[in-house]
Scaffold this motif. Structure first.
Motif, PDB file in Angstrom:
ATOM      1  N   TYR A 374       0.794  -1.219   0.000  1.00  0.00           N
ATOM      2  CA  TYR A 374       0.000   0.000   0.000  1.00  0.00           C
ATOM      3  C   TYR A 374       0.828   1.271   0.000  1.00  0.00           C
ATOM      4  O   TYR A 374       0.367   2.323  -0.396  1.00  0.00           O
ATOM      5  CB  TYR A 374      -0.942   0.017   1.208  1.00  0.00           C
ATOM      6  CG  TYR A 374      -2.237  -0.695   0.962  1.00  0.00           C
ATOM      7  CD1 TYR A 374      -3.322  -0.036   0.414  1.00  0.00           C
ATOM      8  CD2 TYR A 374      -2.370  -2.058   1.262  1.00  0.00           C
ATOM      9  CE1 TYR A 374      -4.509  -0.685   0.181  1.00  0.00           C
ATOM     10  CE2 TYR A 374      -3.559  -2.722   1.028  1.00  0.00           C
ATOM     11  CZ  TYR A 374      -4.635  -2.035   0.489  1.00  0.00           C
ATOM     12  OH  TYR A 374      -5.794  -2.684   0.243  1.00  0.00           O
ATOM     13  N   SER A 375       2.065   1.186   0.477  1.00  0.00           N
ATOM     14  CA  SER A 375       2.840   2.405   0.592  1.00  0.00           C
ATOM     15  C   SER A 375       4.322   2.084   0.491  1.00  0.00           C
ATOM     16  O   SER A 375       4.756   0.995   0.893  1.00  0.00           O
ATOM     17  CB  SER A 375       2.544   3.101   1.926  1.00  0.00           C
ATOM     18  OG  SER A 375       3.212   4.340   2.013  1.00  0.00           O
ATOM     19  N   VAL A 376       5.080   3.010  -0.061  1.00  0.00           N
ATOM     20  CA  VAL A 376       6.518   2.833  -0.177  1.00  0.00           C
ATOM     21  C   VAL A 376       7.182   4.186  -0.027  1.00  0.00           C
ATOM     22  O   VAL A 376       6.636   5.217  -0.442  1.00  0.00           O
ATOM     23  CB  VAL A 376       6.894   2.187  -1.528  1.00  0.00           C
ATOM     24  CG1 VAL A 376       6.546   3.099  -2.689  1.00  0.00           C
ATOM     25  CG2 VAL A 376       8.361   1.810  -1.568  1.00  0.00           C
ATOM     26  N   SER A 377       8.349   4.215   0.596  1.00  0.00           N
ATOM     27  CA  SER A 377       9.044   5.476   0.813  1.00  0.00           C
ATOM     28  C   SER A 377      10.544   5.243   0.720  1.00  0.00           C
ATOM     29  O   SER A 377      11.082   4.305   1.302  1.00  0.00           O
ATOM     30  CB  SER A 377       8.690   6.053   2.188  1.00  0.00           C
ATOM     31  OG  SER A 377       9.243   7.336   2.356  1.00  0.00           O
ATOM     32  N   SER A 378      11.218   6.114  -0.023  1.00  0.00           N
ATOM     33  CA  SER A 378      12.674   6.054  -0.142  1.00  0.00           C
ATOM     34  C   SER A 378      13.305   6.751   1.047  1.00  0.00           C
ATOM     35  O   SER A 378      12.910   7.862   1.412  1.00  0.00           O
ATOM     36  CB  SER A 378      13.122   6.714  -1.446  1.00  0.00           C
ATOM     37  OG  SER A 378      14.520   6.733  -1.552  1.00  0.00           O
ATOM     38  N   ALA A 379      14.273   6.103   1.658  1.00  0.00           N
ATOM     39  CA  ALA A 379      14.953   6.682   2.818  1.00  0.00           C
ATOM     40  C   ALA A 379      15.778   7.895   2.402  1.00  0.00           C
ATOM     41  O   ALA A 379      16.282   7.956   1.279  1.00  0.00           O
ATOM     42  CB  ALA A 379      15.853   5.644   3.474  1.00  0.00           C
ATOM     43  N   PRO A 380      15.940   8.869   3.285  1.00  0.00           N
ATOM     44  CA  PRO A 380      16.687  10.091   2.950  1.00  0.00           C
ATOM     45  C   PRO A 380      18.124   9.842   2.525  1.00  0.00           C
ATOM     46  O   PRO A 380      18.682  10.617   1.757  1.00  0.00           O
ATOM     47  CB  PRO A 380      16.626  10.900   4.259  1.00  0.00           C
ATOM     48  CG  PRO A 380      15.427  10.405   4.973  1.00  0.00           C
ATOM     49  CD  PRO A 380      15.338   8.948   4.634  1.00  0.00           C
ATOM     50  N   GLY A 384      18.039   2.855   1.419  1.00  0.00           N
ATOM     51  CA  GLY A 384      16.977   1.939   1.809  1.00  0.00           C
ATOM     52  C   GLY A 384      15.624   2.316   1.268  1.00  0.00           C
ATOM     53  O   GLY A 384      15.382   3.443   0.832  1.00  0.00           O
ATOM     54  N   ILE A 385      14.720   1.347   1.276  1.00  0.00           N
ATOM     55  CA  ILE A 385      13.312   1.542   0.940  1.00  0.00           C
ATOM     56  C   ILE A 385      12.499   0.946   2.068  1.00  0.00           C
ATOM     57  O   ILE A 385      12.826  -0.140   2.571  1.00  0.00           O
ATOM     58  CB  ILE A 385      12.929   0.836  -0.381  1.00  0.00           C
ATOM     59  CG1 ILE A 385      13.689   1.436  -1.561  1.00  0.00           C
ATOM     60  CG2 ILE A 385      11.419   0.923  -0.625  1.00  0.00           C
ATOM     61  CD1 ILE A 385      13.487   0.662  -2.854  1.00  0.00           C
ATOM     62  N   VAL A 386      11.453   1.623   2.486  1.00  0.00           N
ATOM     63  CA  VAL A 386      10.539   1.102   3.488  1.00  0.00           C
ATOM     64  C   VAL A 386       9.186   0.916   2.832  1.00  0.00           C
ATOM     65  O   VAL A 386       8.691   1.811   2.142  1.00  0.00           O
ATOM     66  CB  VAL A 386      10.409   2.051   4.699  1.00  0.00           C
ATOM     67  CG1 VAL A 386       9.498   1.437   5.749  1.00  0.00           C
ATOM     68  CG2 VAL A 386      11.776   2.342   5.294  1.00  0.00           C
TER      69      VAL A 386
END
Length: 459
Positions: A374-380, A384-386
């Motif tokens: 449902y959701s994905v975010s690239s780490a700063p 990494g990817i969460v």
């Protein structure tokens, strides 16, 4: 640049307490658990981190606001004064104050350190749904179900301006605001005083989108009357009208050099316009649904457009579709760009795809979720990817695709968001009274502190 597109994935009603805090050590130590109280077991409607990331506040159904220590999860103090649930909270830039908005139709300004209520703002006639400070901390913005966006003097509590706006944008230097209204007018305002500089009239339908040119000299507006208009930002004069869409213009954006405009419409058409001559350069055909978002890449060599089922990359010079991310059976839930803009991460069903933004080639697929992602975010840090799917939150190595850590929660996880300019994330909602907040550590995956109800951990 479209840093993040989260389609239908707002954090929503995340719930904080009753709260279980777990401090995790990734060696042989067992997690330490202890139960905290706060918000009386009610829903939490809003959460905001302090600028330094050391604290956060939560506003809830129980009419209170709680201040928490983000490092250990301990409750610092409770702020009482609202007479209905608290829908919105926001810190001042220096973190010394925060503002809250409530269903009691008021805003309240609080002293973070002492818990003292500084003042109450009372001019709204309906629920206050969102609040924000200006960058210098001197102004507060609030949005209400009464249809207004209000600008306030944070020091005196005086209402500076009320806007009836459907879309708002700041000038590049932050000194002016342009707002679009349901009555078809565009208003130019002084961002410091809220003074209306002028009203721009010419559209015959509601304004759906507005944008400033990169140099701040022009404004473009998109309307339900199917047209775009280019305005002189200083005189308010209509320079020209762009006609060609057969439905409302939902989204507009200038190219980085300000010489072109791209527009997306409910008719499914993406159009590129020449600012100087006013002519339509080309139409990009390929969307089968209304286009809700358009943007240029920072170098101006790509246009990105999005509908419910497709994210498309275009060559603005040739009009050719470079590549597309599509979902055949369900909407694309989330898309994110890596911090350097070299990679695009998308969710497709139970997998995550990594794409080269220059070639459009898929680099790899991240497999391992048992449910739709449902959701994905690239780490700063770009390493990494969460991602979230079902009851799991997963950390991945962007370069190798290797799964670093998987955490099982006690409820479905719908969204993950990095707090701007920090290493903190909020994950949730997990259902009533549950959410997770943690600090991202790539070198020592995965978290320092977690708040919420969950089972940990699988790797």
């Amino acid at each position: 640049m479209m840093k993040r597109v989260l389609i239908g994935l707002m954090l929503g009603l995340v719930s904080l307490l009753p709260q279980v805090q777990v401090n995790l050590a990734w060696g042989s130590e067992k997690p330490k658990l202890f139960v905290q109280t706060g918000h009386s077991g009610h829903y939490v409607d809003s959460v905001a981190f302090s600028p330094d990331g050391q604290h956060f506040v939560s506003g809830g159904e129980d009419q209170t606001i709680n201040l928490w220590d983000a490092r250990n999860g301990r409750e610092v103090r409770t702020f009482r004064g609202h007479t209905a649930r608290v829908f919105a909270v926001a810190f001042s830039p220096d973190g010394k104050r925060f503002v809250s908005g409530s269903a009691d139709k008021t805003l309240k300004l609080w002293d973070t350190n002492t818990g003292r209520e500084i003042r109450t703002f009372r001019e709204h006639s309906d629920i206050v749904t969102s609040v924000a400070f200006s960058p210098n901390g001197q102004r507060i913005f609030s949005r209400s179900n009464d249809g207004t966006v209000k600008l306030w003097d944070a020091n005196t509590g005086r209402e500076i301006k009320a806007l009836y706006a459907t879309s708002v944008a700041f000038s590049p230097n932050g000194q002016r605001i342009v707002s679009g209204s349901g009555d078809g007018t565009v208003k130019l305002l002084d961002a410091n005083t809220g003074r209306e500089i002028r009203t721009l009239k010419g559209h015959t339908g509601s304004i759906l989108s507005v944008a400033f040119s990169p140099d701040g000299k022009h404004i473009v507006s998109g309307s339900r009357d199917n047209t775009l208009k280019l305005w002189n930002a200083y005189t308010g004069r209509v320079i020209r009208t762009f006609q060609g869409h057969s439905d409302g213009v939902w989204s507009v954006a200038f190219s980085p050099d300000g010489k072109r405009i791209v527009s997306g419409s409910g008719d499914g058409m993406l159009k590129l316009w020449e600012v100087g001559a006013g002519r339509e350069i080309r139409t990009f055909q390929g969307h089968s649904d209304g286009i809700w978002s358009v943007t240029f890449s920072p170098d101006g060599k790509r246009i990105i457009s999005a509908d419910r089922y497709n994210i498309k990359f275009w060559n603005p010079e040739s009009g050719h579709e470079i590549w597309v991310i599509k979902s055949r059976f369900s909407p694309i839930k989330a898309v994110d760009l890596s911090p350097d803009g070299h990679y695009l991460i998308s969710t497709l069903g139970r997998s995550i795809k990594l794409w080269n933004t220059n070639t459009g080639q898929q680099i790899r697929s991240f497999q391992g979720h048992s449910y739709a992602v449902y959701s994905v975010s690239s780490a700063p840090d770009g390493d990494g990817i969460v991602s979230t799917g079902g009851v799991y939150t997963t950390l991945w190595d962007l370069k190798t695709g290797r799964r670093l850590k998987k955490i099982r929660s006690s409820g479905a996880v719908m969204s993950v968001n990095f707090i701007p300019n920090s290493q903190h994330l909020i994950v949730g909602p997990l259902g009533r009274n549950r959410f997770m907040g943690f600090e991202y550590r790539y070198k020592n995956p995965f978290i320092q502190t977690i708040y919420g109800n969950f089972s940990c951990c699988e790797s």
